[in-house]
Scaffold this motif. Structure first.
Motif, PDB file in Angstrom:
ATOM      1  N   PRO A  20       0.829  -1.207   0.000  1.00  0.00           N
ATOM      2  CA  PRO A  20       0.000   0.000   0.000  1.00  0.00           C
ATOM      3  C   PRO A  20       0.866   1.261   0.000  1.00  0.00           C
ATOM      4  N   GLN A  21       0.293   2.356  -0.490  1.00  0.00           N
ATOM      5  CA  GLN A  21       0.986   3.634  -0.431  1.00  0.00           C
ATOM      6  C   GLN A  21       0.906   4.203   0.993  1.00  0.00           C
ATOM      7  N   GLU A  22       1.415   5.424   1.144  1.00  0.00           N
ATOM      8  CA  GLU A  22       1.561   6.013   2.465  1.00  0.00           C
ATOM      9  C   GLU A  22       0.229   6.177   3.204  1.00  0.00           C
ATOM     10  N   THR A  23       0.333   6.100   4.522  1.00  0.00           N
ATOM     11  CA  THR A  23      -0.739   6.550   5.406  1.00  0.00           C
ATOM     12  C   THR A  23      -0.318   7.915   5.939  1.00  0.00           C
ATOM     13  N   ILE A  24      -1.138   8.935   5.690  1.00  0.00           N
ATOM     14  CA  ILE A  24      -0.837  10.288   6.148  1.00  0.00           C
ATOM     15  C   ILE A  24      -1.622  10.548   7.426  1.00  0.00           C
ATOM     16  N   LEU A  25      -0.910  10.863   8.496  1.00  0.00           N
ATOM     17  CA  LEU A  25      -1.543  11.169   9.770  1.00  0.00           C
ATOM     18  C   LEU A  25      -1.740  12.674   9.904  1.00  0.00           C
ATOM     19  N   TYR A  26      -2.953  13.083  10.263  1.00  0.00           N
ATOM     20  CA  TYR A  26      -3.279  14.494  10.485  1.00  0.00           C
ATOM     21  C   TYR A  26      -3.399  14.756  11.981  1.00  0.00           C
ATOM     22  N   ASP A  27      -3.292  16.018  12.348  1.00  0.00           N
ATOM     23  CA  ASP A  27      -3.347  16.381  13.758  1.00  0.00           C
ATOM     24  C   ASP A  27      -4.638  15.885  14.403  1.00  0.00           C
ATOM     25  N   ASP A  28      -4.531  15.376  15.606  1.00  0.00           N
ATOM     26  CA  ASP A  28      -5.649  14.847  16.393  1.00  0.00           C
ATOM     27  C   ASP A  28      -6.258  13.583  15.802  1.00  0.00           C
ATOM     28  N   CYS A  29      -5.486  12.865  14.998  1.00  0.00           N
ATOM     29  CA  CYS A  29      -5.989  11.600  14.456  1.00  0.00           C
ATOM     30  C   CYS A  29      -5.982  10.521  15.540  1.00  0.00           C
ATOM     31  N   ALA A  30      -6.810   9.503  15.333  1.00  0.00           N
ATOM     32  CA  ALA A  30      -6.854   8.340  16.233  1.00  0.00           C
ATOM     33  C   ALA A  30      -7.121   7.106  15.378  1.00  0.00           C
ATOM     34  N   LEU A  31      -6.081   6.308  15.169  1.00  0.00           N
ATOM     35  CA  LEU A  31      -6.183   5.151  14.279  1.00  0.00           C
ATOM     36  C   LEU A  31      -5.404   3.982  14.860  1.00  0.00           C
ATOM     37  N   HIS A  32      -6.076   2.852  15.006  1.00  0.00           N
ATOM     38  CA  HIS A  32      -5.436   1.605  15.415  1.00  0.00           C
ATOM     39  C   HIS A  32      -5.670   0.589  14.303  1.00  0.00           C
ATOM     40  N   ARG A  33      -4.588  -0.017  13.838  1.00  0.00           N
ATOM     41  CA  ARG A  33      -4.747  -1.020  12.786  1.00  0.00           C
ATOM     42  C   ARG A  33      -3.821  -2.196  13.057  1.00  0.00           C
ATOM     43  N   GLU A  34      -4.191  -3.339  12.505  1.00  0.00           N
ATOM     44  CA  GLU A  34      -3.382  -4.536  12.704  1.00  0.00           C
ATOM     45  C   GLU A  34      -3.352  -5.362  11.439  1.00  0.00           C
ATOM     46  N   MET A  35      -2.273  -6.106  11.284  1.00  0.00           N
ATOM     47  CA  MET A  35      -2.120  -7.004  10.141  1.00  0.00           C
ATOM     48  C   MET A  35      -1.713  -8.372  10.665  1.00  0.00           C
ATOM     49  N   ASN A  36      -2.503  -9.379  10.307  1.00  0.00           N
ATOM     50  CA  ASN A  36      -2.228 -10.764  10.684  1.00  0.00           C
ATOM     51  C   ASN A  36      -2.010 -11.578   9.414  1.00  0.00           C
ATOM     52  N   VAL A  37      -0.889 -12.280   9.365  1.00  0.00           N
ATOM     53  CA  VAL A  37      -0.503 -12.998   8.150  1.00  0.00           C
ATOM     54  C   VAL A  37      -0.232 -14.452   8.492  1.00  0.00           C
ATOM     55  N   ASP A  38      -0.812 -15.358   7.712  1.00  0.00           N
ATOM     56  CA  ASP A  38      -0.566 -16.793   7.863  1.00  0.00           C
ATOM     57  C   ASP A  38       0.063 -17.317   6.579  1.00  0.00           C
ATOM     58  N   LEU A  39       1.259 -17.885   6.714  1.00  0.00           N
ATOM     59  CA  LEU A  39       2.010 -18.343   5.549  1.00  0.00           C
ATOM     60  C   LEU A  39       2.257 -19.837   5.615  1.00  0.00           C
ATOM     61  N   ALA A  40       2.181 -20.484   4.459  1.00  0.00           N
ATOM     62  CA  ALA A  40       2.616 -21.874   4.360  1.00  0.00           C
ATOM     63  C   ALA A  40       4.136 -21.916   4.520  1.00  0.00           C
ATOM     64  N   PRO A  41       4.710 -23.087   4.832  1.00  0.00           N
ATOM     65  CA  PRO A  41       6.151 -23.163   5.090  1.00  0.00           C
ATOM     66  C   PRO A  41       7.028 -22.607   3.976  1.00  0.00           C
ATOM     67  N   ASP A  42       6.594 -22.712   2.713  1.00  0.00           N
ATOM     68  CA  ASP A  42       7.436 -22.242   1.614  1.00  0.00           C
ATOM     69  C   ASP A  42       6.827 -21.046   0.876  1.00  0.00           C
ATOM     70  N   ALA A  43       5.885 -20.352   1.486  1.00  0.00           N
ATOM     71  CA  ALA A  43       5.303 -19.155   0.872  1.00  0.00           C
ATOM     72  C   ALA A  43       6.263 -17.975   1.010  1.00  0.00           C
ATOM     73  N   THR A  44       6.093 -16.986   0.142  1.00  0.00           N
ATOM     74  CA  THR A  44       6.903 -15.767   0.170  1.00  0.00           C
ATOM     75  C   THR A  44       5.995 -14.579   0.431  1.00  0.00           C
ATOM     76  N   PHE A  45       6.453 -13.678   1.306  1.00  0.00           N
ATOM     77  CA  PHE A  45       5.638 -12.521   1.690  1.00  0.00           C
ATOM     78  C   PHE A  45       6.516 -11.279   1.725  1.00  0.00           C
ATOM     79  N   LEU A  46       6.086 -10.243   1.001  1.00  0.00           N
ATOM     80  CA  LEU A  46       6.754  -8.938   1.009  1.00  0.00           C
ATOM     81  C   LEU A  46       5.729  -7.891   1.404  1.00  0.00           C
ATOM     82  N   ALA A  47       6.062  -7.071   2.400  1.00  0.00           N
ATOM     83  CA  ALA A  47       5.124  -6.051   2.877  1.00  0.00           C
ATOM     84  C   ALA A  47       5.850  -4.742   3.145  1.00  0.00           C
TER      85      ALA A  47
END
Length: 200
Positions: free
Chosen positions: A44-71
């Motif tokens: 994804p492209q940038e996340t721009i934070l503005y004054d007085d913002c309130a953001l909570h986010r999470e990323m959960n990734v499940d990979l097979a033993p030989d999978a490839t992941f770039l983030a």
């Protein structure tokens, strides 16, 4: 991503976290899964934070033993070119990556309160106004470490967290400089051109 599949996901434009209502926090989670021999690129492209913002986010990734992941997750702490300043923010980001059901990477970033003062501190960001985290999980991740180290700027670094897991973090004065530093690294790890939205 199914077995032996390949998928690259990006965003059409920057994500924006605007001023929040009192006692309200925006929340969302990303759930990703890659099967045997699959490749998954989360760019994804940038996340721009503005004054007085309130953001909570999470990323959960499940990979097979030989999978490839770039983030990658770039974050901009107010746009300097627009004269914006981030004096108050509540931003939390959690990454959890599992390979074959075993936790192989975990990272939490939390910025709360007087963001400008915290980012100015030499031990935190030394005045940087943009940050990016890059994670590469692959069976051959170690082979990229020596090629990546010379590409790191004075305000970035890369480490082999464990076999098959590379992590890099970048700090920059603004989003333009951040992209200059991050794009060559992503291109190397991706082994192919990035989505057009990532081009200057």
């Amino acid at each position: 991503v199914d077995e032996r599949g390949s998928l690259t996901m990006t965003s059409q434009a920057a994500e924006r976290a605007y001023r929040a209502q009192t006692d309200e926090t925006g929340r969302f989670s990303v759930e990703l899964k890659a099967g045997q021999g699959a490749r998954l690129n989360w760019l994804p492209q940038e996340t721009i934070l503005y004054d007085d913002c309130a953001l909570h986010r999470e990323m959960n990734v499940d990979l097979a033993p030989d999978a490839t992941f770039l983030a990658v997750e770039p974050v901009v702490f107010g746009r300097t070119a627009m004269g914006e300043d981030l004096t108050c923010a509540n931003f939390r980001e959690n990454w959890r990556v599992r390979r074959d059901d075993a936790l192989v990477f975990a990272d939490t970033f939390h910025l709360h309160g007087d963001a400008r003062a915290q980012l100015t501190h030499p031990a935190i960001a030394n005045g940087a106004r943009a940050m990016a985290s890059v994670l590469f999980v692959a069976s051959n991740a170690e082979a990229f470490l020596d090629r990546l180290r010379p590409m790191m700027s004075a305000t970035s670094g890369v480490s082999l967290i464990r076999p098959g897991v590379l992590f890099a973090r970048f700090l920059a004065a603004d989003s333009f400089v951040l992209r200059q530093n991050v794009i060559p690294v992503l291109e190397l790890l991706n082994q192919s051109p990035l989505p057009r939205t990532w081009m200057f």
